[in-house]
Scaffold this motif. Structure first.
Motif, PDB file in Angstrom:
ATOM      1  N   GLU A  17     -10.494   4.418 -28.418  1.00 33.28           N
ATOM      2  CA  GLU A  17     -10.241   4.245 -29.843  1.00 33.28           C
ATOM      3  C   GLU A  17     -11.349   4.839 -30.704  1.00 33.28           C
ATOM      4  N   MET A  18     -12.567   4.908 -30.194  1.00 38.59           N
ATOM      5  CA  MET A  18     -13.596   5.642 -30.922  1.00 38.59           C
ATOM      6  C   MET A  18     -13.190   7.107 -31.057  1.00 38.59           C
ATOM      7  N   GLU A  19     -12.712   7.678 -29.965  1.00 29.94           N
ATOM      8  CA  GLU A  19     -12.254   9.067 -30.009  1.00 29.94           C
ATOM      9  C   GLU A  19     -11.120   9.254 -31.019  1.00 29.94           C
ATOM     10  N   GLU A  20     -10.176   8.310 -31.009  1.00 29.74           N
ATOM     11  CA  GLU A  20      -8.994   8.454 -31.865  1.00 29.74           C
ATOM     12  C   GLU A  20      -9.276   8.067 -33.313  1.00 29.74           C
ATOM     13  N   GLU A  21      -9.825   6.868 -33.524  1.00 29.65           N
ATOM     14  CA  GLU A  21      -9.923   6.315 -34.879  1.00 29.65           C
ATOM     15  C   GLU A  21     -11.148   6.788 -35.649  1.00 29.65           C
ATOM     16  N   LEU A  22     -12.171   7.247 -34.955  1.00 29.56           N
ATOM     17  CA  LEU A  22     -13.395   7.675 -35.638  1.00 29.56           C
ATOM     18  C   LEU A  22     -13.679   9.164 -35.512  1.00 29.56           C
ATOM     19  N   PHE A  23     -13.282   9.777 -34.386  1.00 26.69           N
ATOM     20  CA  PHE A  23     -13.671  11.163 -34.132  1.00 26.69           C
ATOM     21  C   PHE A  23     -12.484  12.132 -34.146  1.00 26.69           C
ATOM     22  N   GLY A  24     -11.292  11.645 -34.453  1.00 28.44           N
ATOM     23  CA  GLY A  24     -10.174  12.526 -34.759  1.00 28.44           C
ATOM     24  C   GLY A  24      -9.422  13.142 -33.606  1.00 28.44           C
ATOM     25  N   ARG A  25      -9.551  12.615 -32.382  1.00 24.55           N
ATOM     26  CA  ARG A  25      -8.781  13.186 -31.267  1.00 24.55           C
ATOM     27  C   ARG A  25      -7.360  12.637 -31.276  1.00 24.55           C
ATOM     28  N   THR A  26      -6.396  13.480 -31.580  1.00 23.43           N
ATOM     29  CA  THR A  26      -5.010  13.037 -31.656  1.00 23.43           C
ATOM     30  C   THR A  26      -4.339  12.965 -30.288  1.00 23.43           C
ATOM     31  N   ASP A  27      -4.886  13.657 -29.283  1.00 26.74           N
ATOM     32  CA  ASP A  27      -4.221  13.675 -27.980  1.00 26.74           C
ATOM     33  C   ASP A  27      -4.418  12.376 -27.203  1.00 26.74           C
TER      34      ASP A  27
ATOM     35  N   ASP B 200      -3.901   9.538 -28.944  1.00 29.79           N
ATOM     36  CA  ASP B 200      -3.139   8.645 -29.815  1.00 29.79           C
ATOM     37  C   ASP B 200      -1.738   8.496 -29.232  1.00 29.79           C
ATOM     38  N   SER B 201      -1.392   7.294 -28.786  1.00 29.53           N
ATOM     39  CA  SER B 201      -0.091   7.068 -28.137  1.00 29.53           C
ATOM     40  C   SER B 201       1.069   7.210 -29.097  1.00 29.53           C
ATOM     41  N   THR B 202       0.801   7.222 -30.419  1.00 28.36           N
ATOM     42  CA  THR B 202       1.892   7.368 -31.383  1.00 28.36           C
ATOM     43  C   THR B 202       2.299   8.826 -31.575  1.00 28.36           C
ATOM     44  N   VAL B 203       1.500   9.754 -31.040  1.00 23.87           N
ATOM     45  CA  VAL B 203       1.767  11.174 -31.262  1.00 23.87           C
ATOM     46  C   VAL B 203       2.699  11.747 -30.216  1.00 23.87           C
ATOM     47  N   GLY B 204       2.499  11.385 -28.951  1.00 22.29           N
ATOM     48  CA  GLY B 204       3.351  11.926 -27.897  1.00 22.29           C
ATOM     49  C   GLY B 204       2.895  11.437 -26.539  1.00 22.29           C
ATOM     50  N   ASP B 205       3.570  11.900 -25.511  1.00 20.59           N
ATOM     51  CA  ASP B 205       3.233  11.490 -24.150  1.00 20.59           C
ATOM     52  C   ASP B 205       1.872  12.053 -23.746  1.00 20.59           C
ATOM     53  N   GLN B 206       1.183  11.309 -22.870  1.00 18.05           N
ATOM     54  CA  GLN B 206      -0.113  11.745 -22.368  1.00 18.05           C
ATOM     55  C   GLN B 206       0.097  12.729 -21.220  1.00 18.05           C
ATOM     56  N   LEU B 207      -0.450  13.933 -21.365  1.00 19.31           N
ATOM     57  CA  LEU B 207      -0.245  14.979 -20.367  1.00 19.31           C
ATOM     58  C   LEU B 207      -1.502  15.281 -19.562  1.00 19.31           C
ATOM     59  N   HIS B 208      -2.670  14.815 -19.999  1.00 19.62           N
ATOM     60  CA  HIS B 208      -3.902  15.061 -19.260  1.00 19.62           C
ATOM     61  C   HIS B 208      -4.021  14.081 -18.098  1.00 19.62           C
TER      62      HIS B 208
ATOM     63  N   MET C  68     -10.113  11.167 -20.744  1.00 16.44           N
ATOM     64  CA  MET C  68     -11.498  10.937 -21.153  1.00 16.44           C
ATOM     65  C   MET C  68     -12.482  11.705 -20.265  1.00 16.44           C
ATOM     66  N   HIS C  69     -12.004  12.784 -19.641  1.00 15.72           N
ATOM     67  CA  HIS C  69     -12.890  13.649 -18.852  1.00 15.72           C
ATOM     68  C   HIS C  69     -13.927  14.277 -19.786  1.00 15.72           C
ATOM     69  N   PRO C  70     -15.176  14.423 -19.334  1.00 18.24           N
ATOM     70  CA  PRO C  70     -16.220  14.983 -20.202  1.00 18.24           C
ATOM     71  C   PRO C  70     -15.847  16.300 -20.870  1.00 18.24           C
ATOM     72  N   SER C  71     -15.058  17.123 -20.176  1.00 19.22           N
ATOM     73  CA  SER C  71     -14.701  18.426 -20.746  1.00 19.22           C
ATOM     74  C   SER C  71     -13.743  18.313 -21.928  1.00 19.22           C
ATOM     75  N   LEU C  72     -13.098  17.160 -22.087  1.00 17.02           N
ATOM     76  CA  LEU C  72     -12.136  16.964 -23.179  1.00 17.02           C
ATOM     77  C   LEU C  72     -12.720  16.170 -24.344  1.00 17.02           C
ATOM     78  N   LEU C  73     -13.865  15.562 -24.143  1.00 16.59           N
ATOM     79  CA  LEU C  73     -14.414  14.679 -25.167  1.00 16.59           C
ATOM     80  C   LEU C  73     -14.822  15.459 -26.418  1.00 16.59           C
ATOM     81  N   SER C  74     -14.727  14.792 -27.559  1.00 13.91           N
ATOM     82  CA  SER C  74     -15.279  15.349 -28.787  1.00 13.91           C
ATOM     83  C   SER C  74     -16.802  15.412 -28.649  1.00 13.91           C
ATOM     84  N   ASP C  75     -17.439  16.228 -29.462  1.00 13.53           N
ATOM     85  CA  ASP C  75     -18.899  16.345 -29.386  1.00 13.53           C
ATOM     86  C   ASP C  75     -19.601  15.006 -29.638  1.00 13.53           C
ATOM     87  N   PRO C  76     -19.187  14.229 -30.653  1.00 11.74           N
ATOM     88  CA  PRO C  76     -19.862  12.934 -30.868  1.00 11.74           C
ATOM     89  C   PRO C  76     -19.714  11.995 -29.676  1.00 11.74           C
TER      90      PRO C  76
END
Length: 525
Positions: free
Chosen positions: A382-392, A394-402, A406-414
């Protein structure tokens, strides 16, 4: 006129008049509700369901000759519809969602299987409820509910569960000499926790569900249909993602553990989630001085023993955290913590238009049922979604394909900066308190996220931005005692938000050193 191409509310009302029928008599002849018939008069552009269309066809076909003549005369006297009227006759956004939204379809399917409604009948019922809705009355009701205070809700819950508290009690806190009660049921051993989470320090296990599918009564099914129609009309977001349901919980000094199963969100939304609306409507209509009639609560959450029977009922809930970020000395302030508070959007189903800490979310799996059962996993997501803007994530956007969202290569910089420093002095996550919200039986895991290294704010402070679940993000300095005291006294807090905020402030006052001047917050026993 013996044939109508497409029946509208206007045509149906004209036929009622031609037959000299009352609302009650017309509804009885069509096999629908009086509310639906009344709704056609209020909303003449509405298009009835296919089943009602066929019933209207039959009624007109079987009508006496004089009634058919009156119907043709009345329809003709009003002229043919203009192009703008034809446009107005198209489906409303709510009707379109009912017809096309896969998440609404999942809710309808669950209703039919849980109440043994025939296929398609739940959709017809919700369509009838939609047709009968009076948008102005709905707005008036929402306005009244918005003025129900947290204290009124707490008093109503306390009166309802007046027996059987034992060592349990509703959470109370005293701020600036003013006592504030909530609907959060807790006990001494669950408060002022100093329990680190993350790095395997929160031990929650996933177990496959063994509970049989829930069967509901007619009253619950009908209330669920009405609630679904209102949610559609208001444009509330309904997403049928999987969430955890608590099955056991063990809290003792230095450790929190338990177990969870998985349910579909609609199972919660159409059962336990109905209780908050029932309670708030009852208070808005009758106040708290009169005994409150709450038949749905009588069925689903009638006493404290049921509230605490996690394994025997649906027990959804979530993780929420007060976030405090260390800042260096700046214009107008000494080194402090920035505290983030959100105002919830009107589109969310939970605590809408109330103040809450951020992040705040239902506890649920993202990719791995076992690993994600830890509350720290939900907080990190939720930090990624609600504070740092990662929409992928967010379960309301679509199915999870990764495979590993939360793999390090996908994380936002913060977030990558934080995860690279797990277990260090740079930041921490702690559980501060646990409670059960008597509004709907939800478990609430209150937490505190503290970023102690000023470097993080210098690098990433400009990237903090709330998502669609918030209508506003407010910031407070941990040194501004006056504003923080005013914030604590704000009546707009949700129950769980006030719970997490006050518990987080008490903990921050202990560990924050010279960065904090928190208001006095005392607990009431």
């Amino acid at each position: 006129m013996d044939v109508v191409d497409t029946w509208t509310g206007r045509h149906a009302s004209v036929l009622k008049g031609a037959l000299r029928e009352t609302n009650e008599g017309f509804a009885d002849r069509l096999g629908t509700s009086v509310r639906t018939v009344a709704g056609w008069s209020a909303n003449p552009q509405l298009v009835p369901t296919a089943e009602i269309q066929r019933a209207l066809d039959t009624l007109l076909y079987q009508a006496a000759a004089d009634a058919k003549a009156r119907f043709a005369l009345l329809v003709g006297s009003r002229q043919s519809e203009s192009a703008s009227q034809v446009t107005a006759r198209r489906q409303t956004p709510a009707q379109q969602r009912l017809a096309e939204d896969p998440h609404i379809a999942a809710a309808l399917a669950w209703l039919e299987s849980s109440f043994d409604w025939a296929p398609g009948s739940a959709r017809e019922r919700v369509a009838d409820e939609l047709a009968a809705l009076d948008s102005k009355a709905l707005e008036t009701q929402a306005h009244r509910i918005a003025h129900v205070t947290r204290e009124q809700a707490a008093e109503a819950a306390r009166r309802y569960y007046r027996e059987g508290f034992g060592r349990w009690r509703p959470y109370k806190a005293q701020v600036a000499g003013q006592e504030h009660e909530t609907t959060i049921l807790t006990q001494d051993a669950w408060l002022d926790l100093v329990q680190p989470v993350g790095n395997g320090q929160d031990d929650f296990r996933f177990h496959s569900n063994t509970r049989r599918g829930m069967k509901i009564t007619r009253s619950v099914a009908e209330e669920a249909a009405r609630s679904l129609a209102e949610a559609l009309e208001k444009g509330s977001q309904i997403v049928n993602s999987e969430i955890y349901s608590l099955t056991s919980l063990d809290i003792h000094p230095g450790a929190i553990s338990g177990s969870v199963g998985v349910i579909d969100f609609v199972e919660f939304a159409l059962t336990l989630n109905l209780l908050e609306g029932e309670l708030m409507r009852s208070i808005a209509t009758h106040g708290v001085d009169r005994p409150l009639a709450m038949p749905i609560r009588d069925e689903l959450l009638p006493d404290v023993s049921t509230v605490l029977d996690f394994a025997g009922r649906i027990c959804a809930g979530g993780a929420l955290a007060l976030t405090a970020i260390a800042r260096p000395r700046g214009r107008g302030h000494d080194p402090d913590y920035l505290l983030l508070i959100q105002e919830r959007s009107g589109s969310v189903l939970n605590a809408n238009r109330r103040l809450a800490v951020i992040p705040k979310a239902f506890h649920g799996p993202l990719a791995d049922y076992g690993e994600d059962a830890r509350f720290s996993a939900t907080l990190e997501r939720e930090m990624e979604e609600e504070l740092f803007g990662r929409t992928d994530v967010d379960s309301t956007v679509g199915d999870q394909l990764h495979a590993d969202p939360m793999h390090p290569s996908l994380l936002s910089d913060p977030m990558r900066w934080l995860m690279d420093r797990q277990g260090s002095d740079a930041w921490r996550m702690e559980s501060t308190a646990v409670g059960i919200n008597l509004m709907s039986g939800n478990y609430e895991f209150a937490s505190l996220i503290v970023i102690d290294d000023e470097e993080w704010w210098v690098k990433y402070g400009g990237q903090v931005r709330a998502n669609w679940e918030s209508s506003g993000l407010h910031r407070y300095s941990s040194l501004d005692t006056v504003r923080l005291e005013s914030l604590a006294l704000d009546p707009r807090w949700s129950n769980e938000g006030f719970f997490a905020f006050t518990q987080g402030c008490r903990r921050l006052a202990t560990i924050g050193g010279q960065r904090v001047r928190m208001p006095s917050i005392e607990l009431e026993s």
